[in-house]
Design a protein around this motif. Structure first.
Motif, mmCIF file in Angstrom:
data_model
loop_
_atom_site.group_PDB
_atom_site.id
_atom_site.type_symbol
_atom_site.label_atom_id
_atom_site.label_comp_id
_atom_site.label_asym_id
_atom_site.label_seq_id
_atom_site.Cartn_x
_atom_site.Cartn_y
_atom_site.Cartn_z
ATOM 1 N N VAL A 183 0.854 -1.323 -0.222
ATOM 2 C CA VAL A 183 0.075 -0.116 -0.017
ATOM 3 C C VAL A 183 0.929 1.275 0.014
ATOM 4 N N ALA A 184 1.834 1.435 0.738
ATOM 5 C CA ALA A 184 2.683 2.416 0.916
ATOM 6 C C ALA A 184 4.056 2.369 0.258
ATOM 7 N N GLN A 185 4.710 3.394 -0.135
ATOM 8 C CA GLN A 185 6.107 3.443 -0.412
ATOM 9 C C GLN A 185 6.812 4.525 0.297
ATOM 10 N N CYS A 239 0.728 3.202 6.859
ATOM 11 C CA CYS A 239 0.304 4.043 5.721
ATOM 12 C C CYS A 239 -0.656 4.917 6.261
ATOM 13 N N PRO A 240 -0.479 6.309 6.020
ATOM 14 C CA PRO A 240 -1.363 7.272 6.349
ATOM 15 C C PRO A 240 -2.193 7.454 5.331
ATOM 16 N N SER A 241 -3.644 7.775 5.686
ATOM 17 C CA SER A 241 -4.773 7.716 4.631
ATOM 18 C C SER A 241 -4.859 9.136 3.943
ATOM 19 N N GLN A 242 -3.750 9.238 2.832
ATOM 20 C CA GLN A 242 -3.872 10.616 2.450
ATOM 21 C C GLN A 242 -3.467 10.351 0.762
ATOM 22 N N PRO A 284 0.823 6.468 0.276
ATOM 23 C CA PRO A 284 0.245 5.771 -0.743
ATOM 24 C C PRO A 284 0.463 6.351 -1.897
ATOM 25 N N ARG A 285 1.415 7.313 -2.143
ATOM 26 C CA ARG A 285 1.585 7.970 -3.528
ATOM 27 C C ARG A 285 2.635 7.151 -4.379
ATOM 28 N N ARG A 304 -8.200 4.839 -7.566
ATOM 29 C CA ARG A 304 -6.832 4.593 -6.733
ATOM 30 C C ARG A 304 -7.512 4.024 -5.357
ATOM 31 N N LEU A 305 -8.651 4.604 -4.737
ATOM 32 C CA LEU A 305 -8.856 4.406 -3.295
ATOM 33 C C LEU A 305 -9.516 2.938 -3.432
ATOM 34 N N GLU A 306 -10.142 2.663 -4.520
ATOM 35 C CA GLU A 306 -10.657 1.017 -4.549
ATOM 36 C C GLU A 306 -9.720 0.160 -4.464
#
Length: 488
Positions: A183-185, A239-242, A284-285, A304-306
């Motif tokens: 999910v996160a990078q 991962c922050p939700s941003q 998540p970017r 992207r959210l899905e």
């Protein structure tokens, strides 16, 4: 003297010993588990300013509701209460100053026999939730819900569901599991000259590395009622939700899609708590492989959210497959609360001079009001430092043992290196690190602080990497204390 102690390993050990020496002795025993859950919207029904950017954004619509979800835990030996906790996950950018106190004050009135020091609030770090600090942004006096009014609204709602979860508690069971999801990078790019930049361009001749390790764990707790119905789950990802952080509307970001997906499979009443792990340098970017990633997403027919929710839910299902095979009704619960002191990052004379010039420029443009206040706080700290009035940052640390798993909290956007240390050095089978249980300043790693850039510069840090290591060591020692008992 405090700073001198911090400069040596022996000094750090002395501080850890002093703090941990103040903890009460632990009597650990298995006990009957009682569980309660509840959830509510924390989205106001009027225009509101949004947190998370240097520019002012006023939301007049809701893309997805921000929610608060509560989990109440208690263990009993017959009629004797052994320990307890109420944990509330909120779709907010952070748990700003005064919010926790406001909630505890209200809960104390609703639940006079509950120890409100054992209430934990955490934020999922959505950048599209209401502002909670007055005077952070230049806001119109009318037509917009003021931050102080939102805090009152928020505290009322959170206290209500905390009490509802507590009052609904009944005999239940718990299981834990581990899955994985990409999910996160790591969002910090390092260049040839050693400088680092958040969201820097990796497609550049001087690009040399993505700065840090990435944590892709999906740590999961599942809770069933006495009829074996799944009633609640916690999902802990670093991962922050941003993902949609720049939108001008209220939005819970990817957690909304995660909740919808889990409820579609496991029941509309399922309460889902989002716990953000140590992820100050993760997001998540997409940082590279962007074209290939986007192609695959479009072929799946997802936005992207899905797409992010799909990955998290798949990781959750992996964990659930294990957790559901080992359900525990008789588990030890130990919830320790202590206040730890962390050294503030010292402001250099060069940094102060740079910021004096920057504030002078920002003050001339009303659109830069938020940036000016951000810079000014460092100059205010420098004045305290020069006058000998700089004091350590006081943080409330919660460490919890529930069966074989451990939970540890912190106030910050803590860089992933520290979270990995905590999990690697923990005595628990599985360790859940929950950040953003407080105001949410970044704590960078040592290498990040050397590289600079947003998130690792003095404006971003109240506590620097030295304080991050103190926090890590104190947390690990507190966790070890939970596993030191002759009666386990």
């Amino acid at each position: 003297m405090y700073c001198n102690l911090l400069s040596t390993p022996r000094g750090l050990a002395m501080i850890c010993a002093v703090v941990l020496g103040m903890l009460p002795s632990i009597s650990l025993s298995a006990a009957e588990l009682h569980v309660g859950v509840a959830t509510t919207s924390i989205t106001p029904d009027e225009p509101v300013a949004l947190s998370g950017h240097m520019r002012t954004r006023i939301a007049t619509k809701v893309s997805s509701p921000c929610t608060a979800s509560a989990l109440a835990l208690e263990t009993r030996d017959g009629d004797q209460v052994l320990d307890q906790a109420i944990m509330v996950s909120c779709d907010l950018i952070a748990i700003r100053e005064t919010v926790l106190d406001e909630v505890r004050e209200r809960v104390q009135k609703l639940l006079p026999d509950f120890d409100v020091n054992k209430i934990v609030l955490n934020a999922t770090h959505t950048h599209t939730a209401p502002v909670m600090r007055q005077h952070t942004y230049a806001l119109p006096a009318e037509g917009v819900m003021q931050p102080t009014d939102y805090v009152e609204f928020l505290a009322d709602r959170v206290a209500e569901i905390a009490a509802k979860a507590w009052e609904s508690r009944d005999i239940g069971s718990v299981g834990w599991g581990l899955g994985h999801a990409v999910v996160a990078q790591n969002r910090r790019v390092v260049y040839k000259n050693g400088a680092a930049k958040m969201y820097g361009n990796a497609n550049h001749p001087d690009f040399r590395a993505i700065e840090g390790y990435e944590d892709q764990d999906v740590n999961v707790l599942c809770f069933w009622d006495k009829n074996d119905k799944l009633i609640g789950t916690t999902v802990n990802i670093a991962c922050p939700s941003q993902e949609v952080e720049g939108r001008p509307s209220v939005d819970a970001d990817f957690w909304h899609q995660v909740r919808l997906s889990l409820r579609a499979k496991h029941g509309e009443d399922l309460v889902v708590l989002g716990w953000t792990g140590a992820a100050g340098d993760q997001a998540p970017r997409l940082m590279y492989n962007k074209a290939a990633e986007e192609r695959m997403r479009k072929l799946r027919g997802l936005d992207r959210l899905e797409e992010i929710a799909r990955r998290i839910v798949n990781g959750w299902e992996e964990a659930y497959a294990g957790a559901s095979q080992e359900r525990h009704t008789d588990v030890p619960l130990v919830h320790q609360v202590q206040t730890v002191s962390l050294p503030e990052r010292m402001v250099t004379e060069q940094e102060a001079e740079r910021l004096k010039a920057a504030v002078a420029v920002s003050a001339k443009d009303p659109k830069l009001f938020r940036k000016m206040t951000w810079q000014q706080t460092v100059l205010d700290r420098y004045e305290r430092q020069q006058s000998g009035k700089l004091t350590p940052y006081q943080m409330e640390l919660h460490t919890i043992r529930l069966g074989d798993i451990a939970i540890a909290t912190n106030d910050f956007e803590l860089f992933t290196d520290f979270g990995i240390q905590m999990k690697a050095r923990s005595p628990a089978l599985q360790t859940f690190v929950i950040q953003l249980t407080g105001p949410g300043f970044y704590i960078p790693s040592e290498r990040a602080q050397r590289g600079g850039g947003y998130s690792a510069i003095i404006e971003s840090n109240l506590v620097g990497y030295k304080g991050g290591q103190v926090l890590t060591d104190l947390t690990v020692d507190a966790l070890k204390e939970l596993w030191t008992s002759d009666s386990k």
